[in-house]
Design a protein around this motif. Structure first.
Motif, PDB file in Angstrom:
ATOM      1  N   ILE A  55       0.855  -1.180   0.000  1.00  0.00           N
ATOM      2  CA  ILE A  55       0.000   0.000   0.000  1.00  0.00           C
ATOM      3  C   ILE A  55       0.897   1.237   0.000  1.00  0.00           C
ATOM      4  O   ILE A  55       1.906   1.287   0.708  1.00  0.00           O
ATOM      5  CB  ILE A  55      -0.924   0.018   1.238  1.00  0.00           C
ATOM      6  CG1 ILE A  55      -1.702  -1.303   1.350  1.00  0.00           C
ATOM      7  CG2 ILE A  55      -1.878   1.198   1.179  1.00  0.00           C
ATOM      8  CD1 ILE A  55      -2.627  -1.612   0.198  1.00  0.00           C
ATOM      9  N   ASP A  56       0.521   2.223  -0.786  1.00  0.00           N
ATOM     10  CA  ASP A  56       1.335   3.436  -0.922  1.00  0.00           C
ATOM     11  C   ASP A  56       1.227   4.273   0.344  1.00  0.00           C
ATOM     12  O   ASP A  56       0.303   5.069   0.510  1.00  0.00           O
ATOM     13  CB  ASP A  56       0.880   4.237  -2.138  1.00  0.00           C
ATOM     14  CG  ASP A  56       1.867   5.337  -2.498  1.00  0.00           C
ATOM     15  OD1 ASP A  56       2.840   5.528  -1.753  1.00  0.00           O
ATOM     16  OD2 ASP A  56       1.654   6.000  -3.533  1.00  0.00           O
TER      17      ASP A  56
ATOM     18  N   ARG B  99       7.249   3.861   1.233  1.00  0.00           N
ATOM     19  CA  ARG B  99       8.155   4.719   0.467  1.00  0.00           C
ATOM     20  C   ARG B  99       9.504   4.882   1.143  1.00  0.00           C
ATOM     21  O   ARG B  99      10.504   5.178   0.485  1.00  0.00           O
ATOM     22  CB  ARG B  99       7.499   6.074   0.199  1.00  0.00           C
ATOM     23  CG  ARG B  99       6.366   5.977  -0.826  1.00  0.00           C
ATOM     24  CD  ARG B  99       5.868   7.308  -1.307  1.00  0.00           C
ATOM     25  NE  ARG B  99       4.900   7.127  -2.391  1.00  0.00           N
ATOM     26  CZ  ARG B  99       5.205   7.049  -3.689  1.00  0.00           C
ATOM     27  NH1 ARG B  99       6.477   7.154  -4.066  1.00  0.00           N
ATOM     28  NH2 ARG B  99       4.275   6.881  -4.597  1.00  0.00           N
ATOM     29  N   ALA B 100       9.547   4.669   2.473  1.00  0.00           N
ATOM     30  CA  ALA B 100      10.816   4.775   3.195  1.00  0.00           C
ATOM     31  C   ALA B 100      11.620   3.485   3.171  1.00  0.00           C
ATOM     32  O   ALA B 100      12.792   3.476   3.564  1.00  0.00           O
ATOM     33  CB  ALA B 100      10.543   5.179   4.646  1.00  0.00           C
TER      34      ALA B 100
ATOM     35  N   GLN C 201      -3.903   1.743  -2.260  1.00  0.00           N
ATOM     36  CA  GLN C 201      -4.051   3.020  -1.563  1.00  0.00           C
ATOM     37  C   GLN C 201      -4.667   2.766  -0.186  1.00  0.00           C
ATOM     38  O   GLN C 201      -5.352   1.762   0.025  1.00  0.00           O
ATOM     39  CB  GLN C 201      -4.931   3.979  -2.365  1.00  0.00           C
ATOM     40  CG  GLN C 201      -4.394   4.305  -3.746  1.00  0.00           C
ATOM     41  CD  GLN C 201      -3.044   5.014  -3.694  1.00  0.00           C
ATOM     42  OE1 GLN C 201      -2.834   5.909  -2.872  1.00  0.00           O
ATOM     43  NE2 GLN C 201      -2.128   4.622  -4.576  1.00  0.00           N
ATOM     44  N   GLY C 202      -4.425   3.694   0.730  1.00  0.00           N
ATOM     45  CA  GLY C 202      -4.993   3.555   2.068  1.00  0.00           C
ATOM     46  C   GLY C 202      -6.498   3.392   2.053  1.00  0.00           C
ATOM     47  O   GLY C 202      -7.067   2.668   2.879  1.00  0.00           O
ATOM     48  N   GLU C 203      -7.137   4.022   1.094  1.00  0.00           N
ATOM     49  CA  GLU C 203      -8.601   3.938   0.998  1.00  0.00           C
ATOM     50  C   GLU C 203      -9.075   2.526   0.704  1.00  0.00           C
ATOM     51  O   GLU C 203     -10.200   2.150   1.071  1.00  0.00           O
ATOM     52  CB  GLU C 203      -9.104   4.896  -0.092  1.00  0.00           C
ATOM     53  CG  GLU C 203      -8.951   6.365   0.244  1.00  0.00           C
ATOM     54  CD  GLU C 203      -7.544   6.908   0.047  1.00  0.00           C
ATOM     55  OE1 GLU C 203      -7.293   8.067   0.426  1.00  0.00           O
ATOM     56  OE2 GLU C 203      -6.684   6.158  -0.499  1.00  0.00           O
ATOM     57  N   ASP C 204      -8.237   1.726   0.037  1.00  0.00           N
ATOM     58  CA  ASP C 204      -8.608   0.333  -0.237  1.00  0.00           C
ATOM     59  C   ASP C 204      -8.719  -0.461   1.057  1.00  0.00           C
ATOM     60  O   ASP C 204      -9.647  -1.266   1.232  1.00  0.00           O
ATOM     61  CB  ASP C 204      -7.564  -0.320  -1.149  1.00  0.00           C
ATOM     62  CG  ASP C 204      -7.490   0.347  -2.516  1.00  0.00           C
ATOM     63  OD1 ASP C 204      -8.553   0.600  -3.109  1.00  0.00           O
ATOM     64  OD2 ASP C 204      -6.369   0.604  -2.988  1.00  0.00           O
TER      65      ASP C 204
ATOM     66  N   ASN D 139      -5.132  -6.953  -1.651  1.00  0.00           N
ATOM     67  CA  ASN D 139      -3.738  -6.982  -2.108  1.00  0.00           C
ATOM     68  C   ASN D 139      -3.550  -6.857  -3.604  1.00  0.00           C
ATOM     69  O   ASN D 139      -2.458  -7.082  -4.115  1.00  0.00           O
ATOM     70  CB  ASN D 139      -3.065  -8.274  -1.608  1.00  0.00           C
ATOM     71  CG  ASN D 139      -3.753  -9.530  -2.135  1.00  0.00           C
ATOM     72  OD1 ASN D 139      -4.282  -9.545  -3.231  1.00  0.00           O
ATOM     73  ND2 ASN D 139      -3.744 -10.592  -1.342  1.00  0.00           N
ATOM     74  N   GLY D 140      -4.617  -6.498  -4.331  1.00  0.00           N
ATOM     75  CA  GLY D 140      -4.488  -6.306  -5.769  1.00  0.00           C
ATOM     76  C   GLY D 140      -4.201  -7.570  -6.547  1.00  0.00           C
ATOM     77  O   GLY D 140      -3.797  -7.528  -7.714  1.00  0.00           O
ATOM     78  N   GLY D 141      -4.402  -8.727  -5.900  1.00  0.00           N
ATOM     79  CA  GLY D 141      -4.152 -10.003  -6.562  1.00  0.00           C
ATOM     80  C   GLY D 141      -2.759 -10.555  -6.315  1.00  0.00           C
ATOM     81  O   GLY D 141      -2.381 -11.561  -6.928  1.00  0.00           O
ATOM     82  N   ARG D 142      -2.004  -9.933  -5.417  1.00  0.00           N
ATOM     83  CA  ARG D 142      -0.659 -10.451  -5.116  1.00  0.00           C
ATOM     84  C   ARG D 142      -0.741 -11.891  -4.640  1.00  0.00           C
ATOM     85  O   ARG D 142       0.071 -12.730  -5.025  1.00  0.00           O
ATOM     86  CB  ARG D 142       0.020  -9.581  -4.036  1.00  0.00           C
ATOM     87  CG  ARG D 142       1.345 -10.162  -3.580  1.00  0.00           C
ATOM     88  CD  ARG D 142       1.916  -9.445  -2.384  1.00  0.00           C
ATOM     89  NE  ARG D 142       3.092 -10.153  -1.883  1.00  0.00           N
ATOM     90  CZ  ARG D 142       3.696  -9.885  -0.726  1.00  0.00           C
ATOM     91  NH1 ARG D 142       3.229  -8.925   0.046  1.00  0.00           N
ATOM     92  NH2 ARG D 142       4.742 -10.578  -0.355  1.00  0.00           N
ATOM     93  N   TYR D 143      -1.712 -12.169  -3.778  1.00  0.00           N
ATOM     94  CA  TYR D 143      -1.912 -13.526  -3.277  1.00  0.00           C
ATOM     95  C   TYR D 143      -3.363 -13.900  -3.495  1.00  0.00           C
ATOM     96  O   TYR D 143      -4.274 -13.127  -3.165  1.00  0.00           O
ATOM     97  CB  TYR D 143      -1.571 -13.601  -1.795  1.00  0.00           C
ATOM     98  CG  TYR D 143      -1.927 -14.939  -1.174  1.00  0.00           C
ATOM     99  CD1 TYR D 143      -1.062 -16.026  -1.269  1.00  0.00           C
ATOM    100  CD2 TYR D 143      -3.123 -15.113  -0.493  1.00  0.00           C
ATOM    101  CE1 TYR D 143      -1.388 -17.255  -0.716  1.00  0.00           C
ATOM    102  CE2 TYR D 143      -3.461 -16.340   0.047  1.00  0.00           C
ATOM    103  CZ  TYR D 143      -2.594 -17.406  -0.070  1.00  0.00           C
ATOM    104  OH  TYR D 143      -2.936 -18.619   0.490  1.00  0.00           O
ATOM    105  N   MET D 144      -3.606 -15.049  -4.058  1.00  0.00           N
ATOM    106  CA  MET D 144      -4.964 -15.558  -4.275  1.00  0.00           C
ATOM    107  C   MET D 144      -5.087 -16.881  -3.558  1.00  0.00           C
ATOM    108  O   MET D 144      -4.515 -17.887  -4.002  1.00  0.00           O
ATOM    109  CB  MET D 144      -5.266 -15.703  -5.759  1.00  0.00           C
ATOM    110  CG  MET D 144      -5.152 -14.416  -6.546  1.00  0.00           C
ATOM    111  SD  MET D 144      -5.607 -14.652  -8.277  1.00  0.00           S
ATOM    112  CE  MET D 144      -5.108 -13.071  -8.964  1.00  0.00           C
ATOM    113  N   GLY D 145      -5.783 -16.895  -2.438  1.00  0.00           N
ATOM    114  CA  GLY D 145      -5.928 -18.110  -1.654  1.00  0.00           C
ATOM    115  C   GLY D 145      -6.828 -19.117  -2.326  1.00  0.00           C
ATOM    116  O   GLY D 145      -7.569 -18.801  -3.257  1.00  0.00           O
ATOM    117  N   SER D 146      -6.781 -20.328  -1.832  1.00  0.00           N
ATOM    118  CA  SER D 146      -7.619 -21.389  -2.390  1.00  0.00           C
ATOM    119  C   SER D 146      -9.065 -21.145  -1.985  1.00  0.00           C
ATOM    120  O   SER D 146      -9.360 -20.493  -0.995  1.00  0.00           O
ATOM    121  CB  SER D 146      -7.160 -22.750  -1.872  1.00  0.00           C
ATOM    122  OG  SER D 146      -7.193 -22.789  -0.461  1.00  0.00           O
TER     123      SER D 146
END
Length: 255
Positions: free
Chosen positions: A189-190, A195-196, A220-223, A247-254
């Motif tokens: 998340i941004d 960023r640091a 985004q934080g709003e998500d 997570n935008g699809g980074r991980y897709m559980g079973s």
């Protein structure tokens, strides 16, 4: 502004910036009274100001959310100024990147204290209010690294894995009192923390990571705030011990 939370008091730890700030603003839209707890007093004050400017109710409390005495003092101030605590978002945490063999016992202990012991103690402090009201919501912010692993974050991922276990135990222990406990493991998340991070210092690194995700963008934080708002609502009363992956699809559980 909707009225779905009807003035219930929400404590959000680590809400002086990033996802915590986004969640404070979003729960205030649903008419929760917000207590911003953060070790960064200036950041907490800024979040509370933003909530008030948007028409909500908020107080800022500078507190180390891993210290038992500070937690107790923050809770007592929250009750005096806003009322009993019925919604808790355990969001405060640190997320260092280090090679496994270079992680000192001191750093490991620090990460565990902030990311796991802290939420444990904050929950212990707030849960009696929920039991008395026969209603409560606990939302733990874990991490998608618990689901996928993270080679440079064995200390962080271990702490968040412990928080996953705490979530399930509290769901079982507190359900009879009308209290739910669920978790949100964010992807990247941004936020100022992201960023640091050393691994994100190359120009365009964050944007490139986002483009590689199925949704094609960084979070985004709003998500995260939208998921937290649902879990805090009456509509989520039959959900407990659950993982809401944002997570935008980074991980897709079973299934």
């Amino acid at each position: 502004m909707t009225r779905s939370l009807n003035g219930k008091v929400a404590v959000i730890t680590g809400a002086g910036s990033g996802m915590g700030r986004s969640m404070a603003l979003r729960l205030a839209e649903d008419n929760a009274k917000i207590a911003v707890w953060d070790i960064n007093g200036e950041g907490a004050e800024e979040t509370a100001r933003l909530v008030r400017e948007a028409g909500g109710t908020a107080i800022a409390i500078q507190a180390d959310c891993s210290d038992a005495a500070a937690i107790k003092a923050a809770a007592e101030q929250t009750r005096r100024e806003l009322g009993p605590i019925l919604i808790l978002v355990n969001n405060a945490g640190i997320a260092p990147f280090n090679n496994f063999l270079e992680i000192s016992e001191e750093l490991l202990t620090k990460v565990l204290k902030i990311n796991l012991v802290g939420p444990f103690l904050v929950s212990q402090e707030c849960v009696p209010d929920m039991i008395a009201a026969k209603w409560g919501r606990i939302i733990n912010i874990t991490s998608s690294s618990v689901q996928s692993g993270s080679a440079l974050q064995t200390h962080y991922t271990s702490s968040k894995g412990g928080l996953l276990g705490l979530t399930k135990c509290l769901a079982m222990a507190l359900g009879e009192h009308g209290i739910t406990c669920n978790m949100i493991p964010p992807g990247s998340i941004d936020t100022p923390m992201l960023r640091a991070a050393d691994v994100m210092q190359q120009p365009g690194a964050i944007e490139a990571y986002g483009k590689a995700l199925p949704v094609g963008r960084i979070g985004q934080g709003e998500d995260i705030a939208a998921a937290a708002a649902f879990l805090a609502s009456e509509e989520a009363g039959y959900m407990t011990g659950q993982t809401i992956s944002v997570n935008g699809g980074r991980y897709m559980g079973s299934a």
